[in-house]
Design a protein around this motif. Structure first.
Motif, PDB file in Angstrom:
ATOM      1  N   LYS A   1     -31.131  73.859  -9.967  1.00 49.07           N
ATOM      2  CA  LYS A   1     -31.447  73.446 -11.335  1.00 49.07           C
ATOM      3  C   LYS A   1     -30.176  73.229 -12.160  1.00 49.07           C
ATOM      4  O   LYS A   1     -30.081  72.267 -12.934  1.00 49.07           O
ATOM      5  CB  LYS A   1     -32.346  74.482 -12.009  1.00 49.07           C
ATOM      6  N   ALA A   2     -29.204  74.117 -11.989  1.00 46.12           N
ATOM      7  CA  ALA A   2     -27.948  73.976 -12.752  1.00 46.12           C
ATOM      8  C   ALA A   2     -27.269  72.650 -12.418  1.00 46.12           C
ATOM      9  O   ALA A   2     -26.665  72.013 -13.290  1.00 46.12           O
ATOM     10  CB  ALA A   2     -27.014  75.141 -12.442  1.00 46.12           C
ATOM     11  N   ALA A   3     -27.388  72.250 -11.174  1.00 49.54           N
ATOM     12  CA  ALA A   3     -26.744  71.001 -10.756  1.00 49.54           C
ATOM     13  C   ALA A   3     -27.413  69.770 -11.382  1.00 49.54           C
ATOM     14  O   ALA A   3     -26.815  68.693 -11.423  1.00 49.54           O
ATOM     15  CB  ALA A   3     -26.767  70.886  -9.233  1.00 49.54           C
ATOM     16  N   GLN A   4     -28.637  69.936 -11.876  1.00 48.81           N
ATOM     17  CA  GLN A   4     -29.328  68.783 -12.487  1.00 48.81           C
ATOM     18  C   GLN A   4     -28.997  68.679 -13.978  1.00 48.81           C
ATOM     19  O   GLN A   4     -29.372  67.721 -14.636  1.00 48.81           O
ATOM     20  CB  GLN A   4     -30.842  68.862 -12.282  1.00 48.81           C
ATOM     21  N   GLU A   5     -28.331  69.705 -14.506  1.00 48.86           N
ATOM     22  CA  GLU A   5     -27.932  69.649 -15.925  1.00 48.86           C
ATOM     23  C   GLU A   5     -26.564  68.988 -16.017  1.00 48.86           C
ATOM     24  O   GLU A   5     -25.847  68.904 -15.037  1.00 48.86           O
ATOM     25  CB  GLU A   5     -27.828  71.066 -16.491  1.00 48.86           C
ATOM     26  N   ASN A   6     -26.235  68.580 -17.219  1.00 49.72           N
ATOM     27  CA  ASN A   6     -24.897  68.009 -17.378  1.00 49.72           C
ATOM     28  C   ASN A   6     -24.068  68.894 -18.300  1.00 49.72           C
ATOM     29  O   ASN A   6     -23.713  68.522 -19.396  1.00 49.72           O
ATOM     30  CB  ASN A   6     -24.986  66.582 -17.914  1.00 49.72           C
ATOM     31  N   LYS A   7     -23.808  70.109 -17.835  1.00 48.57           N
ATOM     32  CA  LYS A   7     -23.039  71.073 -18.617  1.00 48.57           C
ATOM     33  C   LYS A   7     -21.566  70.910 -18.270  1.00 48.57           C
ATOM     34  O   LYS A   7     -21.161  71.220 -17.142  1.00 48.57           O
ATOM     35  CB  LYS A   7     -23.462  72.493 -18.235  1.00 48.57           C
ATOM     36  N   PRO A   8     -20.756  70.433 -19.208  1.00 47.90           N
ATOM     37  CA  PRO A   8     -19.342  70.262 -18.856  1.00 47.90           C
ATOM     38  C   PRO A   8     -18.600  71.602 -18.809  1.00 47.90           C
ATOM     39  O   PRO A   8     -19.041  72.587 -19.412  1.00 47.90           O
ATOM     40  CB  PRO A   8     -18.807  69.394 -20.008  1.00 47.90           C
ATOM     41  N   GLY A   9     -17.495  71.643 -18.089  1.00 46.56           N
ATOM     42  CA  GLY A   9     -16.659  72.849 -18.045  1.00 46.56           C
ATOM     43  C   GLY A   9     -17.203  73.904 -17.099  1.00 46.56           C
ATOM     44  O   GLY A   9     -17.982  73.609 -16.194  1.00 46.56           O
ATOM     45  N   ILE A  10     -16.795  75.148 -17.367  1.00 45.27           N
ATOM     46  CA  ILE A  10     -17.132  76.248 -16.450  1.00 45.27           C
ATOM     47  C   ILE A  10     -18.244  77.110 -17.047  1.00 45.27           C
ATOM     48  O   ILE A  10     -18.160  77.526 -18.200  1.00 45.27           O
ATOM     49  CB  ILE A  10     -15.876  77.120 -16.198  1.00 45.27           C
ATOM     50  N   THR A  11     -19.287  77.369 -16.259  1.00 42.61           N
ATOM     51  CA  THR A  11     -20.381  78.236 -16.716  1.00 42.61           C
ATOM     52  C   THR A  11     -20.544  79.368 -15.712  1.00 42.61           C
ATOM     53  O   THR A  11     -20.608  79.136 -14.501  1.00 42.61           O
ATOM     54  CB  THR A  11     -21.713  77.456 -16.812  1.00 42.61           C
ATOM     55  N   ILE A  12     -20.594  80.592 -16.240  1.00 38.90           N
ATOM     56  CA  ILE A  12     -20.824  81.761 -15.383  1.00 38.90           C
ATOM     57  C   ILE A  12     -22.280  82.193 -15.570  1.00 38.90           C
ATOM     58  O   ILE A  12     -22.745  82.341 -16.704  1.00 38.90           O
ATOM     59  CB  ILE A  12     -19.912  82.945 -15.791  1.00 38.90           C
ATOM     60  N   TYR A  13     -22.976  82.393 -14.468  1.00 38.72           N
ATOM     61  CA  TYR A  13     -24.374  82.822 -14.530  1.00 38.72           C
ATOM     62  C   TYR A  13     -24.504  84.252 -14.010  1.00 38.72           C
ATOM     63  O   TYR A  13     -24.466  84.479 -12.792  1.00 38.72           O
ATOM     64  CB  TYR A  13     -25.254  81.907 -13.676  1.00 38.72           C
ATOM     65  N   PRO A  14     -24.671  85.248 -14.910  1.00 38.39           N
ATOM     66  CA  PRO A  14     -24.930  86.615 -14.441  1.00 38.39           C
ATOM     67  C   PRO A  14     -26.312  86.701 -13.789  1.00 38.39           C
ATOM     68  O   PRO A  14     -27.154  85.811 -13.987  1.00 38.39           O
ATOM     69  CB  PRO A  14     -24.877  87.453 -15.732  1.00 38.39           C
ATOM     70  N   SER A  15     -26.541  87.778 -13.047  1.00 40.93           N
ATOM     71  CA  SER A  15     -27.773  87.894 -12.250  1.00 40.93           C
ATOM     72  C   SER A  15     -29.046  87.755 -13.096  1.00 40.93           C
ATOM     73  O   SER A  15     -29.998  87.087 -12.680  1.00 40.93           O
ATOM     74  CB  SER A  15     -27.780  89.230 -11.505  1.00 40.93           C
ATOM     75  N   GLU A  16     -29.040  88.367 -14.269  1.00 40.07           N
ATOM     76  CA  GLU A  16     -30.234  88.287 -15.136  1.00 40.07           C
ATOM     77  C   GLU A  16     -30.566  86.841 -15.502  1.00 40.07           C
ATOM     78  O   GLU A  16     -31.727  86.445 -15.575  1.00 40.07           O
ATOM     79  CB  GLU A  16     -29.983  89.039 -16.438  1.00 40.07           C
ATOM     80  N   GLN A  17     -29.496  86.077 -15.770  1.00 37.96           N
ATOM     81  CA  GLN A  17     -29.711  84.675 -16.151  1.00 37.96           C
ATOM     82  C   GLN A  17     -30.163  83.848 -14.937  1.00 37.96           C
ATOM     83  O   GLN A  17     -30.993  82.939 -15.072  1.00 37.96           O
ATOM     84  CB  GLN A  17     -28.419  84.103 -16.749  1.00 37.96           C
ATOM     85  N   ILE A  18     -29.603  84.185 -13.775  1.00 37.40           N
ATOM     86  CA  ILE A  18     -30.029  83.484 -12.544  1.00 37.40           C
ATOM     87  C   ILE A  18     -31.531  83.706 -12.359  1.00 37.40           C
ATOM     88  O   ILE A  18     -32.284  82.786 -12.036  1.00 37.40           O
ATOM     89  CB  ILE A  18     -29.253  84.007 -11.305  1.00 37.40           C
ATOM     90  N   GLN A  19     -31.956  84.954 -12.598  1.00 34.56           N
ATOM     91  CA  GLN A  19     -33.369  85.302 -12.471  1.00 34.56           C
ATOM     92  C   GLN A  19     -34.219  84.434 -13.403  1.00 34.56           C
ATOM     93  O   GLN A  19     -35.265  83.919 -13.007  1.00 34.56           O
ATOM     94  CB  GLN A  19     -33.541  86.790 -12.822  1.00 34.56           C
ATOM     95  N   LYS A  20     -33.738  84.280 -14.646  1.00 34.11           N
ATOM     96  CA  LYS A  20     -34.507  83.499 -15.638  1.00 34.11           C
ATOM     97  C   LYS A  20     -34.594  82.030 -15.243  1.00 34.11           C
ATOM     98  O   LYS A  20     -35.642  81.404 -15.307  1.00 34.11           O
ATOM     99  CB  LYS A  20     -33.815  83.597 -17.005  1.00 34.11           C
ATOM    100  N   ILE A  21     -33.449  81.474 -14.839  1.00 35.85           N
ATOM    101  CA  ILE A  21     -33.420  80.037 -14.514  1.00 35.85           C
ATOM    102  C   ILE A  21     -34.170  79.748 -13.215  1.00 35.85           C
ATOM    103  O   ILE A  21     -34.934  78.798 -13.106  1.00 35.85           O
ATOM    104  CB  ILE A  21     -31.964  79.534 -14.357  1.00 35.85           C
ATOM    105  N   GLY A  22     -33.902  80.592 -12.206  1.00 35.97           N
ATOM    106  CA  GLY A  22     -34.411  80.298 -10.861  1.00 35.97           C
ATOM    107  C   GLY A  22     -35.777  80.897 -10.566  1.00 35.97           C
ATOM    108  O   GLY A  22     -36.438  80.511  -9.611  1.00 35.97           O
ATOM    109  N   GLY A  23     -36.204  81.858 -11.397  1.00 35.83           N
ATOM    110  CA  GLY A  23     -37.428  82.600 -11.093  1.00 35.83           C
ATOM    111  C   GLY A  23     -38.694  81.810 -11.388  1.00 35.83           C
ATOM    112  O   GLY A  23     -38.656  80.737 -11.932  1.00 35.83           O
TER     113      GLY A  23
END
Ligand SMILES: NC(=O)c1ccc[n+]([C@@H]2O[C@H](COP(=O)([O-])OP(=O)(O)OC[C@H]3O[C@@H](n4cnc5c(N)ncnc54)[C@H](OP(=O)(O)O)[C@@H]3O)[C@@H](O)[C@H]2O)c1
Length: 220
Positions: A198-220
């Motif tokens: 999903k992150a790869a389908q966004e166009n977020k420029p620069g560097i983004t760090i995804y902590p585990s909780e956020q991964i859970q929210k996006i990917g769950g």
């Protein structure tokens, strides 16, 4: 956007195999290059499986000319046997992949790192992942996404005693990981893969760090 190309390293692993399913299934990608050291035993017209010697990645330089790169490589000290070999697999190979992909014009780089990655940590694993992240951040991409999962859950062919024991605690006593300990909650490999896709389908420029909780929210 239709017709993108992807490259995946680590497609035989827990996260990588789940991610490969997404990449092959979803319409965004018309071609998926999988760098492997052993065959995937998969037949899919989108899949371009390349068996490589990871010590000689530059021999396949032209294969890195893709849009999006997904790196799910890694090992354990039990398998690697020495810290030097582990560092080579967990740091040197991903950095080599990122450099080759960047030089070939790849736009996005998605990396599986780990919770507690810290270049100054006294713990070897955390330090190794921290140094990996530091090196990746220096390599130019339009977008770099670094995923820091907690303990990974999923079906593995190999037996990992420590991970199984920890996973059993997470599963039997989920209430322990509510509140302030939520960030330590174990996460399914499939959820990490979904978040990377999903992150790869966004166009977020620069560097983004995804902590585990956020991964859970996006990917769950
Ligand atoms: N396990 C956890 O709880 C946990 C938690 C947080 C973060 N992580 C990190 O998350 C990432 C993905 O973990 P995972 O559990 O999905 O990994 P995994 O199942 O162990 O898969 C690792 C992948 O790396 C490849 N690999 C290993 N050694 C290699 C070598 N010498 N040359 C080329 N390829 C090699 C494997 O290929 P082969 O199949 O050919 O061996 C496999 O595709 C890793 O970086 C790991 O450190 C893990």
């Amino acid at each position: 956007m239709a017709g993108k190309t992807a490259l995946i390293a680590g497609a035989t692993g827990l996260v990588g195999n789940e991610l490969l399913q997404f990449l092959l299934k979803e319409k965004e990608y018309e071609k998926v290059v999988a760098l492997v050291r052993r065959p995937l035993a998969k037949n899919n017209p989108k899949l371009d499986e390349i068996i490589v010697d990871f010590d000689k990645l530059e021999d396949n330089r032209e294969s890195f000319a893709v849009d999006d790169v997904f790196c799910c490589l890694g090992t354990t000290i039990k398998k690697a046997k020495t810290k030097e070999v582990m560092w080579k697999i967990d740091v040197d190979y991903p950095v080599a992949i990122a450099k080759l992909a960047s030089s070939q014009g790849a736009k996005k780089f998605m990396l599986v790192s780990s919770m507690n990655a810290d270049p100054n940590s006294p713990i070897f694993y955390s330090k190794m992942k921290g140094k990996l992240e530091e090196a990746i951040k220096k390599i130019p991409f339009e977008s770099t996404s670094i995923f820091r999962p907690s303990l990974l859950l999923g079906n593995r062919q190999e037996f990992r005693l420590g991970e199984r024991a920890a996973a059993a605690i997470f599963k039997k006593m989920p209430f322990l990981f509510a509140g302030p300990l939520k960030k330590y909650r174990a996460i399914e490999g499939k959820t990490v893969a979904s978040a990377m896709y999903k992150a790869a389908q966004e166009n977020k420029p620069g560097i983004t760090i995804y902590p585990s909780e956020q991964i859970q929210k996006i990917g769950g």
